[in-house]
Structures are given as C-alpha cells and as structure tokens.
Design an enzyme around this catalytic site. Sequence first.
Site, short mmCIF file in Angstrom:
data_model
loop_
_atom_site.label_atom_id
_atom_site.label_comp_id
_atom_site.label_asym_id
_atom_site.label_seq_id
_atom_site.Cartn_x
_atom_site.Cartn_y
_atom_site.Cartn_z
N THR A 579 -8.93 0.33 -4.03
CA THR A 579 -8.40 1.69 -3.96
C THR A 579 -6.92 1.69 -3.60
O THR A 579 -6.18 2.58 -4.03
CB THR A 579 -9.19 2.55 -2.95
N GLU A 649 2.73 6.73 0.11
CA GLU A 649 3.86 7.22 -0.68
C GLU A 649 4.78 6.14 -1.22
O GLU A 649 5.56 6.38 -2.13
CB GLU A 649 4.64 8.25 0.15
MO1 MOS Z 1 2.80 13.63 1.58
S1 MOS Z 1 4.33 14.43 0.40
O1 MOS Z 1 3.50 13.45 3.08
O2 MOS Z 1 1.61 14.82 1.55
#
Ligand code: MOS
Length: 699
Positions: A579, A649
């Site tokens: 994942t 991210e």
């Molecule tokens: Mo993320 S843009 O910190 O949900």
Amino acid sequence: MTAVGVARPRVEGPDKVTGAARYAADVPMEDLAFGAAVLATVTRGRVRDIDVSAVQDMPGVLGVLDHRNAPRLNPKAPGFFGPDGQLQLLQDEVVPFAGRPVALVVAETLEQAQAAAAALPVTYDTEPHDTRFTADHPARRPAVTFFDGPVDIGDVEAELAASAVVVEERYRTPEEHHSAMEPHSATAWWEDGRLEAIDSNQGPFTVAGVLATLFSMPPDRVRVRTEHIGGGFGSKGLCGPQLILAAMAAQRFGRPVRVTLSRTQVFLSTGMRPATDQVIRIGADVDGRLRAVWHESAFEISPLAEFIEGCTELTKTLYAAPAIRTSLSAVPLDILPPCSMRGPGTAPGSFALECAMDELAERLDMDPLELRLRNEPEVGPVSGLPFSSRNLVACLQEGARRFGWADRDHRPRQRREGHLLIGTGFAATSFSAGAFPSSASITAEPDGAFTVAVGATDLGTGARTALTAIAADALEVSTERIRLRISDSALGPAWGAGGSRGTTSWTWAISEAGARMREQGGGTVTVDTTDLLGDLPSMERHTFSAVFAEVSVDPATGEVRVRRLLGMYAIGRVVNPLTARSQVIGGMIGGLSMALHEEGLRDRVTGRHVNADFAGYHIAAHADVPDIEADFVPDHEPGIPMGVKGAGEIGNVGTAAAIANAVWHATGVRQRALPLRLDRVLEESPGWAGRRTGGDTPG
Ligand code: MOS
C-alpha cells in the site's frame, strides 16, 4: 515485528470491489431529506433578494435556508490557521467570492431539491472585485507564518556577488483543485440535544470539535463518523460546507438532512491550492558548492481565512549554503479561500527550487545529480539541528542506478525518436515529518481478540490495513486477532489523515496502548500521547526522495508525454510495502498531473471559474500515466515508535520539477510556469518562436 513490513492487500478491499463499502452519501437512513446548495454567481457583492415563494410550492420542497432564517453560528469557530470565515455560512448577505453558498433548498428527494435549487431566483448587488493574482500586486503583504517563517542567515547579497555562477529566475504555479473522486457529502441529524453526522472528511475528531464550536455545543454532544472516504488530498481536512449546511438544515427542519455537493460545487466551494509566484536566486562556486539560496514566494489568499502555502520550507532543509534567505507573502483577493492540497507549499516550492537547481547545473556544465551530492548538509542548514535520519543520498544514488542516469548526455536536445524530442530529468525532495497528539484504546475481548480503537480515517490509502499490522505487532499477536475501529470522533482525540502525519500519530498511540496492555494482561487500556511527543522538535525530521522522469516532446504540437517515472523514497520504516508503494505512486501521478494538466482558470471580467468540472479542468487519466517504478531505501526514524515517518505527501513532491527538467533536456527550452501546456511548450520551442497560439494566462 512480524506484521509491520509485510506486503498485505487492503483489509477492506473485498468490500470495495463488491460494492459493499459505504461512502458518506450511501448510508441508508429513515425520514431522510435532501439539501441542494445554491452558490453565489457573482464574485463580490451582496444578496439583494432570494425569492423563496418561487420554489416553495414545487414538488417535495420542504423549505429554503438562507441568511435570513439559518441558525446563528459561533463566529469563533477555528480553522487550522485561526478564525475561519469559510465556516460562517448563511450568516449574512455578503458575497465574498463566487461559489459562496447563499442558500440551501431542502426537499424530500435529491432530484426535487436540485430542481428547486436550480429554479431559485437570487438577485445581487455587485461590487467591484479583484481576482487577479500578480506578484507585484499592491495588496501584497507578509504572510502570517507560524510555520515556514522568514529566515535570513549569512550575507546573501555578499555571497551572490562572490558567486561564479548565479541563477535568478521566476517560477509560477496556478490555482489547482484537489479533485478527490468522492464529492463531499454529509448527513446530519439532531437527537435528544445531540448532533450526529456522517461526513466525508479527513479527521472526524477535529471536524466534530469545529462543528461543536460552530453550534455552541459541548464537544461530547457532537459525534461525526466518516465510514469509507474516496480521497481528500487536503480538501476534506476541516468542517466542509456540506456538513455545516446539513447540520443547520437538520436543526431547522427537525429531520436528517443529506447534502452532497455536485462536482462543480466541489470546485467552487471547498478550497484549492493557491496560485504561487516564486523568485529563486542561487549562487555557486565553479565547483558547484552553493554560496547562497534566496527564495521569495508569494501566494494568493482570501481575506476570509488566513492560510500558509509554505513554499520555502524545503529550501531550509535540502541543501547546505552559508547564506539562506526565505520569505513568504500573501496577496488577498476575492477568491475561494485556499487550503492545503497534496503536499501544500512543498509541491509548488520544490518545482521552483529544483528547476532552479537544474538551471544552475546547466550553467555550471555539471551533472545535476553531482550538484546535489556536493551540497549535502551535515545538519539542518538553517536550524543547525541534527537530522533524525537523512537518506537523500541513498535515494539519489539508487534512483540514478535503476534509472540509468549514468548514461545521460547532459546537453539538451540531443535525443530524437522520429519527430519526437526525448529528455530526462530529476528532482530531489523532502517533506516534513512528525506526529500530533492522538489517543487510542485497546480492549482484550473474551474470545482472545483485541478491539483497537483510534479516531483515524482511511482516505483510501490503506490506513486500516497499516494500523491492523501495527496493532498486531504492538500487542505481539497475529493480525487475525485485531478488530480495528476507526472513523468515529467518539473514539477519542486523534489527529486526522493529513500533513503526512496520520500513520505516525496513530502508531504512536497504538504502540503505547499495546505496550501497556501487554503489561496489564487484560481489560481496557486507553492512552493519549499528548505528553509523549516532547522530544520531537529536537531534530530535523523529514522524509526524502529522488524522482526521475523521461519525457517525449512533440515540437509540432507541444505535447509532452511522460514515458517513465521512477521514485526512490526514504519514509522511515515501511509499514506495508504494497500500500505504501501504491500511495507514493498515487502521489507521483498527482505530480505528473500538476506538471502537465492542472490549472484552475478564471474569467478576467467576471472573476468566476470557467473550468470548474472535469471537462475543463484536466487531471491525469489512465492514458497519461506510464509504467511507474517506486521503491524505498532502508530508513528508520529514531524516537518514533516502529520507526515510521509517513508516506502521505512526499510522492507528490518533486515530480513536477523532474518532468519540467526533462522537458528542458528534450527541447533546450526552460519551462518556468505550470502546467506545461501545449501552447507554452510549442511557442517557446526553437524553430517555432512567434507561433503563439494564445495569450498567456496567470499562473
Ligand atoms: Mo494533506 S494536503 O495534509 O490532507
């Protein structure tokens, strides 16, 4: 540890592929009414009149909520960055931006509500507006910065003056929209003085707290559940308009009300990444050692809500230099309030910094990979703090090896296949890591299982699967004995799925609770990590990556196609390689989309969005995405249970710069504005100069 580190498919996978998984708009409910939002069609002004009589006799209509009859909300309700006017819906007649909800039509069915909403006459008194972002805008002012604040170490001017080579360039990124697959939906109802909701959001505990403040309720009388979520990308971090409107309507009409935003309403009313305009100045000696990095970033905001697009954060982390200066400024405009999106700040910031580094390598006549290696810092270049773990070099070297970087001719415009120009490029990246306070409780069940409850959410990234493994290892039992409960504010305080800190924050709480359960041997254990996170800021904590791209450019059409993408990541201990890989690949696709497609456009006269749907706002689709390789270098985060850091991210960050650098390598022309539209690539290609296909647009 036996469960953490093992590749496992998603625990909810069968529910999702068989359609059994329920999203917020799917949950059946008795006596349910439906609300359809009506959004302002002017960019600035006041509602003059809403003619409710025109729709109140339409089939199924129960009534219309607007600023004249909506429940009063507590103006002190907080956003992430302070009081947030975006939460204060239907409180007055003021229209601060096009897309602001001005009414909610409530009816027996969704179709009846939508029909009446479409027929509702709303008139406005308009006022002059300003939606045009420019770096030299007179309203530009320093951004509020409780993170990514300005820094100024060393003597930047003197170091630039003493540099053998200086790059000074401006980079621009446009408004971008999250584009989660699941539109925002909420169902709310009031029962015995309690407010209950099922909502699509990234953090039910945080959202319930905001909702409680908005409605001046004790927090323990507000409960928000999330069930399954079809992505958020930052757009579901806080209490969204769908939930506020549903809660107001449920109170007003005394029955459960469901509000689901249309795709266009998601674009117009739920937040976006602000446009940025960044100037980078880098000076270096002939051997490539940096003398100075100066990064000034401006972004647009709304006066309704403070926000920080922290584009300069990674400039303080990535490279050593004796002089580093950064600043953030904001330009208030009459626009939808921006919010966090897919690597907020760092994604556009890395586009600027990593393109500028590539330009520096070109002017130094140096391998851009070698340039990075020569500027690897020993400690935080600005903070002076040690790095908790820093495996950027491993990402660079292993990525280069797998990609075949060593064979690259660094001169541009050397490779052709037929009429196509071929190029490669890369970018280095980092993303801040850490944890926020969270709670978890574990109950030993009579059948030998353990119920593990944490107020986490699973946006589709695999949080359920990861936390099941973490709980199993924390308790030293097999995953079959774990019953995981998440997605409910009643499970106690918890950080949401955001800021790349979900897994780290929840892991901390589950690990601690598991350790205490093993000591205690049964019963129930509840843990809150608020007092356990004290040592975190004593080090620089970041994830790192290197992203490599190969593109083809058709000089006759300006079309850029990404042919290969390869990312190597250092994200601490990898909880689930399957994942996690999917997650960073998803991020890389977001970065590809940012590089080539995504751009929110406004009409200069009306100030309104002109492409607020997937016909006009392009995102990467299957045919745009090549085979992507992503993998992880060995990494372990000291001082954090299980050694995890967060995969959220970092996958998105760096990809756009890698692609832009590859386009330069293919064509010999620098692209300093995203997205790399056909007209930009075409008009600026050698041999095609002057064949402009249209005016330049902001961003
Ligand atoms: Mo993320 S843009 O910190 O949900």
